[in-house]
Design a protein around this motif. Structure first.
Motif, short mmCIF file in Angstrom:
data_model
loop_
_atom_site.label_atom_id
_atom_site.label_comp_id
_atom_site.label_asym_id
_atom_site.label_seq_id
_atom_site.Cartn_x
_atom_site.Cartn_y
_atom_site.Cartn_z
N ILE A 196 0.84 -1.21 0.00
CA ILE A 196 0.00 0.00 0.00
C ILE A 196 0.87 1.26 0.00
N VAL A 197 1.85 1.29 0.90
CA VAL A 197 2.67 2.51 0.99
C VAL A 197 3.50 2.69 -0.28
N ASN A 198 4.00 1.58 -0.85
CA ASN A 198 4.76 1.69 -2.11
C ASN A 198 3.92 2.36 -3.20
N THR A 199 2.70 1.84 -3.39
CA THR A 199 1.87 2.37 -4.47
C THR A 199 1.39 3.79 -4.14
N TYR B 24 12.00 8.06 0.08
CA TYR B 24 11.33 6.80 0.43
C TYR B 24 12.07 5.59 -0.13
N ILE B 25 12.31 4.61 0.73
CA ILE B 25 12.93 3.36 0.28
C ILE B 25 11.81 2.34 0.13
N TYR B 26 11.64 1.85 -1.11
CA TYR B 26 10.53 0.92 -1.37
C TYR B 26 10.66 -0.35 -0.54
N LYS B 27 9.53 -0.80 -0.02
CA LYS B 27 9.54 -1.93 0.92
C LYS B 27 9.27 -3.23 0.16
N PRO B 28 10.14 -4.22 0.39
CA PRO B 28 9.94 -5.50 -0.30
C PRO B 28 8.67 -6.21 0.19
N ASN B 29 8.01 -6.93 -0.74
CA ASN B 29 6.85 -7.75 -0.38
C ASN B 29 6.60 -8.76 -1.48
N PHE B 30 5.65 -9.66 -1.28
CA PHE B 30 5.41 -10.71 -2.26
C PHE B 30 4.10 -10.51 -3.02
N ILE B 31 3.66 -9.28 -3.13
CA ILE B 31 2.38 -9.02 -3.81
C ILE B 31 2.66 -8.46 -5.20
N GLU B 32 2.13 -9.14 -6.21
CA GLU B 32 2.27 -8.66 -7.58
C GLU B 32 1.22 -7.59 -7.85
N THR B 33 1.58 -6.62 -8.71
CA THR B 33 0.56 -5.63 -9.11
C THR B 33 -0.19 -6.18 -10.30
N GLU B 34 -1.52 -6.02 -10.26
CA GLU B 34 -2.31 -6.54 -11.37
C GLU B 34 -2.18 -5.60 -12.56
#
Lengths: 577, 81
Positions: free
Chosen positions: A514-517, A567-577
């Motif tokens: 959420i914060v990345n987007t 801002y440093i982008y936070k790693p995660n395992f969610i793909e963007t549709e």
């Protein structure tokens, strides 16, 4: 009189006190004398823990107050406007009209009410609490009256119906169904003719606490006090008899013995489920035995797939309820526990004071009627069939099981194959977005509540950037899980007015996604700074440090700031549709 | 029920409504003698008396009772109806 109802005198006394709790401003407008109703509402709202202040417009001041932009009503800046148009007064107006105009009375009156709503909406942000119409017994043509369009009986019923239709189209208007109270208490008790002729008060003083309790319940619901789950005992609660002793053929459900009352209770519970209430089972039984009727008894209305969490064992009920609450991740105060056994009820009340435990009557024939009168499921939104989230909760149960089979949490998250999506608010989503702002308590940074009408306004307002998030994985679709509302402060900075997230998707990396987007969106729109704030409530401690975790800089008093370039982008395992 | 018993009960109601434990009523007591006895409080008072004695006053009695004496007389005429 009902024990759970305060006396008018008690409410009157309470209305003069201050209570610790958030303030609520309520204006009461009526075509009848409303002073006592105002006092009763004041007391009843304080009873629910809100420090009410009430403005009572004098008798028959509705138009004068609504037409004048600088009236006392608007200067008071009410959060709620109670609008009470009493049938007694309408009846007089109706009879004073030319007989020839009477068949169009309901439509003309509705037009007047619509204008009231419009004027209220134009000059204030108040939510409107609209009383519906009580009934009279005009009997000008005896029973025949109800098929004659020029009779009052015909017109007042029609008016109630078109009022309901109009309310359905106005998200800012909330019904107060005083007609159902009149029916319950009876017309003789509900009204008080000498009082009306003496003081223009159209309901008896002893009926006011009932009305006030409903008004307070609706106000509390707009502030997030909404029941989300019913936990049910089985033996002698959902069916008659004890499954472990009586066996599948011996329990009373359907046509056997008292079975019909249990069937009807189940029909109603199933409807609650369709309205978005989660059903769970908590029973002292062997799991297999307890599940047998759900799987094999053809008269059971509730099936296993209707139950989100099924707990049957020999542990004490309080511990099991705590387990269910943890699995569902909802507040204890949003749970209702149904059990026929007074001992179990007391134990649960003792161990878990926040939970609601209705004091079911002894006779199962009275269960349903009792629960309906208690009106435990006050709501302020309905989003149709999508309200039923049982499937999602059951999928969640599967996920929990899968989680245990992976070596590391990252392995597990990868295996979920999550896909997330961020979009600006869209009309079809307004209802659900509003509902989330009203219901989310835990992952909610500022706990600002919005109605559908508010959301609509915000989405059209250029000074806001709006985002809603959906998430799905291989087990199913979580649907809309998070809402962000950014308010532009100036040319370079925005303020996070709202950030909330469904607790069902915690610990999946969704916050990071959420914060990345969000940062991307803010950059795209040409802003440099994000201002944010955490407002503590008794329930949202879990997000106390979320902005720290996301790399925002604390600037004191729960306020935070982020320069999007840093801002440093936070790693995660969610793909963007 | 006799007049003295009715007085005792009505005095209690007055003391509760006007939040004054020193109120003493007599037949001649009128609204002027008691602080806060306005038309609105009067309605509340009538309701409390009706509940306590399980009676209903007539409209004219509510409107026309000039003093406590008349109110008690009207009240007693309804008791046991």
């Amino acid at each position: 009189m009902d024990n759970s109802i305060c006396s008018f005198r008690d409410l009157q006394k309470l209305s003069r006190k201050e209570v610790a709790g958030p303030g609520v401003k309520i204006a009461v407008l009526g075509n009848c004398s409303t002073q006592f109703l105002s006092q009763a509402i004041n007391g009843a709202v304080k009873n629910r823990g809100f420090n009410a202040s009430v403005f009572d417009a004098d008798y028959n001041q509705i138009e004068a107050q609504l037409l004048d932009r600088e009236s006392e009503l608007f200067a008071f800046e009410p959060d709620f406007i109670v609008l009470w148009l009493s049938t007694e007064k309408l009846y007089e107006e109706f009879l004073d009209e030319d007989a020839g105009k009477r068949p169009s009375f309901a439509e003309r009156y509705m037009a007047k009410i619509l204008r009231y709503w419009e004027l209220a909406g134009k000059n204030s942000k108040a939510k409107i609490l609209q009383f519906n119409f009580t009934e009279t017994e005009d009997k000008c043509l005896g029973n025949y009256s109800v098929k004659v369009t020029s009779s009052f009986s015909y017109q007042i019923r029609k008016l109630n119906f078109i009022l309901e239709e109009s309310m359905a189209e106005n998200a800012n208007v909330f019904p107060v169904d005083i007609l159902s109270l009149q029916i319950r208490l009876g017309r003789d008790k509900f009204g008080d003719a000498p009082l009306y002729y003496n003081a223009k008060m159209t309901v008896s003083i002893n009926s006011l606490p009932y009305i006030a309790k409903e008004v307070a319940g609706i106000i509390a619901a707009t502030k997030g006090s909404i029941k989300k789950c019913v936990i049910m005992d089985l033996d002698n609660t959902l069916w008659g008899g004890v499954i472990g002793d009586d066996g599948l053929g011996g329990i009373e459900i359907g046509e056997l013995g008292q079975g019909h009352c249990f069937s009807n209770l189940q029909r109603w519970l199933k409807q609650l489920k369709q309205c978005g209430i989660i059903l769970a089972v908590c029973s002292k039984n062997n799991e297999e035995t307890a599940k047998e009727p759900f799987e094999k008894h053809e008269d059971m209305i509730l099936k296993l797939e209707d139950i989100s969490v099924f707990v049957a064992n020999w542990e004490d009920k309080a511990s099991n309820i705590k387990l269910i609450q943890k699995t569902l991740n909802i507040g204890m105060d949003s749970i209702v526990f149904l059990d026929d056994n007074p001992f179990e009820r007391n134990l649960v009340r003792e161990m878990i004071p926040e939970i609601t435990v209705p004091e079911l009557p002894e006779d199962p024939a009275l269960y349903l009627d009792f629960l309906q009168k208690e009106n435990l499921f006050e709501n302020i939104a309905f989003c149709g069939e999508s309200a039923d989230r049982t499937k999602q909760y059951r999928a969640e149960f599967e996920r929990k099981k899968a989680e245990l089979s992976y070596e590391s949490i990252d392995e597990y998250l990868k295996s979920l194959k999550m896909v997330g999506r961020a979009r600006e608010f869209e009309e079809v989503r307004f209802q659900r977005i509003a509902e989330l702002t009203q219901r989310s308590n835990q992952f909610n940074l500022r706990t600002v509540r919005y109605t559908k009408g508010d959301i609509e306004r915000i989405s059209k307002d250029d000074s806001y950037i709006t985002l809603y998030y959906t998430l799905k994985d291989k087990f199913g679709d979580h649907g809309l899980v998070s809402v962000v509302i950014l308010k532009k402060i100036d040319e370079t900075s925005v303020f996070v007015d709202t950030w909330l997230m469904s607790c069902r998707v915690l610990k999946r990396g969704m916050e990071e996604f959420i914060v990345n987007t969000l940062v991307d969106r803010v950059k795209e729109k040409g802003f440099k700074l994000i201002e944010a704030q955490y407002i503590p409530t008794p329930k949202n401690k879990m997000v106390e440090h979320i902005y720290d975790r996301m790399g925002f800089t604390p600037v004191g008093e729960g306020n935070y700031r982020l320069n999007v370039e840093d801002y440093i982008y936070k790693p995660n395992f969610i793909e963007t549709e | 029920m006799d007049r003295a018993q009715a007085y005792e009960k009505v005095t209690e109601i007055f003391r509760d409504i006007f939040e004054d434990d020193e109120i003493v009523l007599s037949d001649e007591t009128t609204a002027k003698d008691i602080e806060g006895w306005d038309s609105l409080t009067h309605l509340s008072l009538i309701n409390e008396i009706e509940m306590a004695f399980d009676i209903r006053f007539k409209l004219a009695e509510v409107q026309k009772s000039k003093n406590v004496g008349e109110l008690i007389t009207a009240l007693l005429s309804h008791v046991g109806e």
